[in-house]
Design a protein around this motif. Structure first.
Motif, PDB file in Angstrom:
ATOM      1  N   LEU A 223       6.463  -5.148  48.762  1.00 39.61           N
ATOM      2  CA  LEU A 223       6.761  -5.308  47.343  1.00 39.61           C
ATOM      3  C   LEU A 223       8.262  -5.196  47.109  1.00 39.61           C
ATOM      4  O   LEU A 223       8.934  -4.341  47.700  1.00 39.61           O
ATOM      5  CB  LEU A 223       6.038  -4.240  46.519  1.00 39.61           C
ATOM      6  N   GLN A 224       8.765  -6.077  46.274  1.00 35.92           N
ATOM      7  CA  GLN A 224      10.174  -6.024  45.845  1.00 35.92           C
ATOM      8  C   GLN A 224      10.172  -5.646  44.367  1.00 35.92           C
ATOM      9  O   GLN A 224      10.245  -6.497  43.488  1.00 35.92           O
ATOM     10  CB  GLN A 224      10.852  -7.379  46.072  1.00 35.92           C
ATOM     11  N   LYS A 225      10.060  -4.353  44.108  1.00 37.15           N
ATOM     12  CA  LYS A 225       9.937  -3.915  42.723  1.00 37.15           C
ATOM     13  C   LYS A 225      11.280  -3.988  41.996  1.00 37.15           C
ATOM     14  O   LYS A 225      12.326  -3.666  42.573  1.00 37.15           O
ATOM     15  CB  LYS A 225       9.388  -2.484  42.664  1.00 37.15           C
ATOM     16  N   GLU A 226      11.199  -4.398  40.737  1.00 34.08           N
ATOM     17  CA  GLU A 226      12.383  -4.487  39.891  1.00 34.08           C
ATOM     18  C   GLU A 226      11.944  -4.349  38.446  1.00 34.08           C
ATOM     19  O   GLU A 226      10.745  -4.477  38.127  1.00 34.08           O
ATOM     20  CB  GLU A 226      13.076  -5.834  40.106  1.00 34.08           C
TER      21      GLU A 226
ATOM     22  N   HIS B 194       0.425  -1.586  43.636  1.00 31.89           N
ATOM     23  CA  HIS B 194       1.222  -1.160  42.470  1.00 31.89           C
ATOM     24  C   HIS B 194       0.639   0.115  41.840  1.00 31.89           C
ATOM     25  O   HIS B 194       0.965   0.463  40.702  1.00 31.89           O
ATOM     26  CB  HIS B 194       1.252  -2.262  41.408  1.00 31.89           C
TER      27      HIS B 194
ATOM     28  N   LYS C 151       4.780 -11.119  42.673  1.00 33.35           N
ATOM     29  CA  LYS C 151       3.384 -10.735  42.922  1.00 33.35           C
ATOM     30  C   LYS C 151       2.610 -10.648  41.602  1.00 33.35           C
ATOM     31  O   LYS C 151       1.456 -11.071  41.518  1.00 33.35           O
ATOM     32  CB  LYS C 151       3.316  -9.388  43.652  1.00 33.35           C
TER      33      LYS C 151
ATOM     34  N   GLN D 298       8.150  -2.088  35.664  1.00 31.70           N
ATOM     35  CA  GLN D 298       8.701  -1.908  37.013  1.00 31.70           C
ATOM     36  C   GLN D 298       7.657  -2.404  37.999  1.00 31.70           C
ATOM     37  O   GLN D 298       6.640  -1.757  38.222  1.00 31.70           O
ATOM     38  CB  GLN D 298       9.016  -0.431  37.274  1.00 31.70           C
ATOM     39  N   ALA D 299       7.896  -3.603  38.595  1.00 32.04           N
ATOM     40  CA  ALA D 299       6.901  -4.196  39.492  1.00 32.04           C
ATOM     41  C   ALA D 299       7.555  -5.323  40.279  1.00 32.04           C
ATOM     42  O   ALA D 299       8.726  -5.648  40.077  1.00 32.04           O
ATOM     43  CB  ALA D 299       5.703  -4.706  38.693  1.00 32.04           C
ATOM     44  N   ASP D 300       6.778  -5.908  41.192  1.00 31.98           N
ATOM     45  CA  ASP D 300       7.221  -7.085  41.944  1.00 31.98           C
ATOM     46  C   ASP D 300       6.908  -8.309  41.080  1.00 31.98           C
ATOM     47  O   ASP D 300       5.759  -8.676  40.879  1.00 31.98           O
ATOM     48  CB  ASP D 300       6.488  -7.158  43.287  1.00 31.98           C
ATOM     49  N   ARG D 301       7.968  -8.960  40.570  1.00 31.73           N
ATOM     50  CA  ARG D 301       7.782 -10.052  39.603  1.00 31.73           C
ATOM     51  C   ARG D 301       6.954 -11.192  40.197  1.00 31.73           C
ATOM     52  O   ARG D 301       6.047 -11.736  39.543  1.00 31.73           O
ATOM     53  CB  ARG D 301       9.137 -10.578  39.139  1.00 31.73           C
TER      54      ARG D 301
ATOM     55  N   LEU E  21       0.593  -1.601  34.271  1.00 27.75           N
ATOM     56  CA  LEU E  21       1.812  -1.496  35.065  1.00 27.75           C
ATOM     57  C   LEU E  21       2.710  -0.432  34.459  1.00 27.75           C
ATOM     58  O   LEU E  21       2.640  -0.147  33.244  1.00 27.75           O
ATOM     59  CB  LEU E  21       2.551  -2.838  35.099  1.00 27.75           C
TER      60      LEU E  21
END
Length: 625
Positions: free
Chosen positions: A474-477, A601, A517, A512-515, A621
């Motif tokens: 995961l690339q969380k942003e 997540h 995904k 705050q999550a992987d956009r 989320l």
């Protein structure tokens, strides 16, 4: 002179009488002191003022120790002495009062006390007590009572044992032909309580082969009186319902002085259930031994109790090598925590189904196995062990890996040209927009949307492949939901949707999550809402702040989902069993992928649906304030 002579003669006679009386008193004192019957005098205050030698010997005291002591101290039961005093004061005497006197060494003498009161000038002066030692009689009586009690207890235990085994008895007088069968025996044979019994009619109800066997055995006994004990299982057709039962007859044949059989006494026990259970156990044992799956029994502490042939083949250990050993022998070091987890669940009565893991063989080879683990319970429901069925799925895993590798390769090969096609379609759209070519722009937009659909499908397959390999990253942003939802809805509309798709409450919602995904999650959910609403209708995406989280819901007016399908909806490759959905395309991976992405997540997908009324899918989320 004669008067003096007479006086002297009288004095002499008196002296002789006095001497004779003195000797009689001395003899009487000696008789009392040394009499075999214990005697004592006790004052009105309860103090012992005299006792003969028999009394002292009985209680083991010297005269100095005994005389002057309180009588109450010598009674094992002080209340007994109080009762004696009360009787003496009211009646003046007691006869054969049963009491227990404590000896100097602490032991107890059981006695009968007879006593009366000495009254002087109208006052209670002392008591005269005669004590009869009945300790031997008392002990014999106590032993007799104990033996009677033990006999009663033994008889009761025997009765309970016989009742618990449902065992009957049979007594056959072979000379008169009379036969007595107990009530329990009658129940076993199917006889009523008062039904007349004839030996021949009972023998006729035996299985024919068994009847011949019994006759041969009885003839053997008659010819050889030394072997008189019979223990035989026979098939018997019950009198009341003609059902076939296995009956165990266990008894003794008695002979007269002329060596003729005179009496046969036996127990009768219905062993049909035990016989059938034994046969069933034999069948189960054969199934276990011939099974292709490894079947292992173990204790709650994890020690092996059984190990079938398939387990020997699968793990390389012989039965004698593993029985009594810890199951940890075949568990790799990095997976030994699994056993604690499994045992904790089984101790609560749960079962573990299709648990995929790895095990190590005797040669050190790691193999993939699927485990099915269940608690073993006794007749009262107590968990006494664990049954484990292991299936070697190494080849299956390798096949899945080859398939995943192939899917990954093909997906990459498709994704590269499709990305180029999408890029050219977007460039073409720009060019057509500049030239105001409305028809061409519409066509290029369709190409762009379809290209995105294929790329999303490829992306789903690649994500599943990474999930199975444990490589999903995961690339969380922090990003705003509104633009992402708008993009997904726009693409869905471009694919030719006849639905009205709207969203509400999503402005200024930053998560705050992987956009990318979450984009896959929304694309699949909105795509499913479109697919499973074949008649059209409204599709609504709603955002709502719930505490520190954002709740996103997708509502449709489609065919809905049954409760049975909802239980398996998020399993990989699962398709709903609905006639209306039969012609709707799909592979059953979208919702599985959604559930896994959300799990990464720290979230989950929820569904609320009724057949014919549509569905609502929702998830949460983390919010960024």
């Amino acid at each position: 002179m004669d008067a003096l002579k007479n006086l002297l003669e009288r004095i002499e006679l008196l002296e002789a009488e006095k001497d004779r009386l003195s000797r009689r008193v001395a003899d009487l004192d000696d008789f009392v002191e040394n009499a075999p019957l214990p005697l004592r005098w006790v004052s009105a205050s309860g103090t012992i003022i005299w006792a003969n030698q028999a009394e002292l010997d009985m209680l083991g005291y010297t005269k100095e120790e005994y005389i002057g002591s309180s009588m109450n101290n010598h009674h094992a039961d002080p209340k007994a002495y109080e009762k004696i005093l009360a009787l003496l004061k009211s009646d003046g005497s007691v006869q054969n009062f049963a009491a227990s006197l404590r000896r100097k060494d602490g032991s107890v003498k059981h006695v009968l006390i007879t006593s009366n009161v000495v009254i002087e000038n109208g006052e209670f002066v002392r008591t005269r007590c005669f004590t009869k030692d009945i300790s031997d009689i008392y002990e014999k009586d106590e032993r007799r009572k104990r033996l009677l009690q033990q006999l009663e207890e033994s008889e009761e235990r025997l009765r309970l044992a016989v009742d618990s085994t449902k065992m009957g008895t049979c007594d056959w007088d072979m000379q008169t032909g009379a036969i007595h069968i107990s009530q329990e025996g009658r129940k076993v044979l199917g006889l009523t309580a008062h039904e007349k019994i004839e030996v021949d009619s009972l023998l006729a109800r035996l299985d024919e082969a068994d009847r011949r066997t019994l006759e041969q055995k009885m003839q053997t006994f008659i010819n050889n009186p030394s072997g008189r004990h019979l223990d035989i299982n026979l098939r018997f057709y019950r009198v009341n319902d003609n059902s076939l039962r296995w009956i165990r007859f266990r008894g003794t044949l008695y002979f007269s002085f002329q060596n003729n059989p005179s009496r046969f006494v036996a127990s009768i026990l219905d062993i049909t259930d035990a016989k059938l259970a034994k046969e069933n156990d034999a069948r189960l044992a054969a199934i276990i031994q011939s099974s292709n799956d490894a079947i292992v029994g173990k204790t709650l502490e994890g020690y092996v109790t059984s190990w079938n042939t398939a387990a020997e083949r699968m793990f390389g250990y012989k039965e004698e090598e593993m029985v009594g050993q810890s199951i940890l022998t075949i568990i790799p070091e990095d997976r030994k925590d699994e056993e604690d987890f499994i045992l904790s669940r089984l101790r609560t009565g749960e079962s573990v189904e299709h648990f995929e893991t790895k095990r190590v063989t005797k040669s050190g080879q790691l193999i993939d196995v699927s485990l099915r683990i269940s608690p073993i319970k006794d007749s009262e429901g107590n968990i006494i062990g664990i049954s484990k069925i292991a299936r070697d799925i190494t080849e299956k895993k390798q096949e899945e890996q080859r398939k995943n590798d192939f899917v990954t390769m093909v997906s990459h090969e498709i994704k590269t040209p499709m990305t180029s096609i999408l890029a050219y379609a977007q460039l073409l759209s720009k060019h057509l927009k500049t030239n105001n070519d409305g028809k061409g722009l519409l066509m290029s937009s369709k190409v762009e949307a379809q290209s995105k659909k294929v790329i999303n499908m490829v992306q789903d397959y690649l994500s599943i492949s990474r999930l199975e390999e444990g490589k999903l990253e995961l690339q969380k942003e922090a990003f705003e939901l509104h633009p992402l939802i708008a993009e997904v809805i726009e693409d869905a509309i471009l694919l030719g949707s006849k639905h009205r798709i709207t969203y509400t409450g999503c402005d200024n919602v930053i998560v705050q999550a992987d956009r990318n995904k979450i984009g896959q999650v929304l694309t699949n959910l909105i795509g499913n809402a479109v697919k499973y609403s074949p008649l059209g209708g409204d599709i609504t995406v709603q955002c709502q702040k719930v505490g520190s989280r954002a709740k996103i819901s997708i509502r449709d007016m489609g065919i809905g989902i049954s409760e049975r399908d909802q239980e398996k909806l998020f399993n990989r490759f699962y398709r709903v069993n609905n006639e209306k959905a039969r012609n709707i395309s799909g592979f059953g991976i979208g919702l599985y992928l959604i559930a896994e992405i959300l799990r990464h997540h720290n979230s989950s997908i929820q569904v609320d649906s009724k057949e014919g009324e549509g569905s609502v899918f929702s998830f949460e989320l983390d919010l960024i304030e």
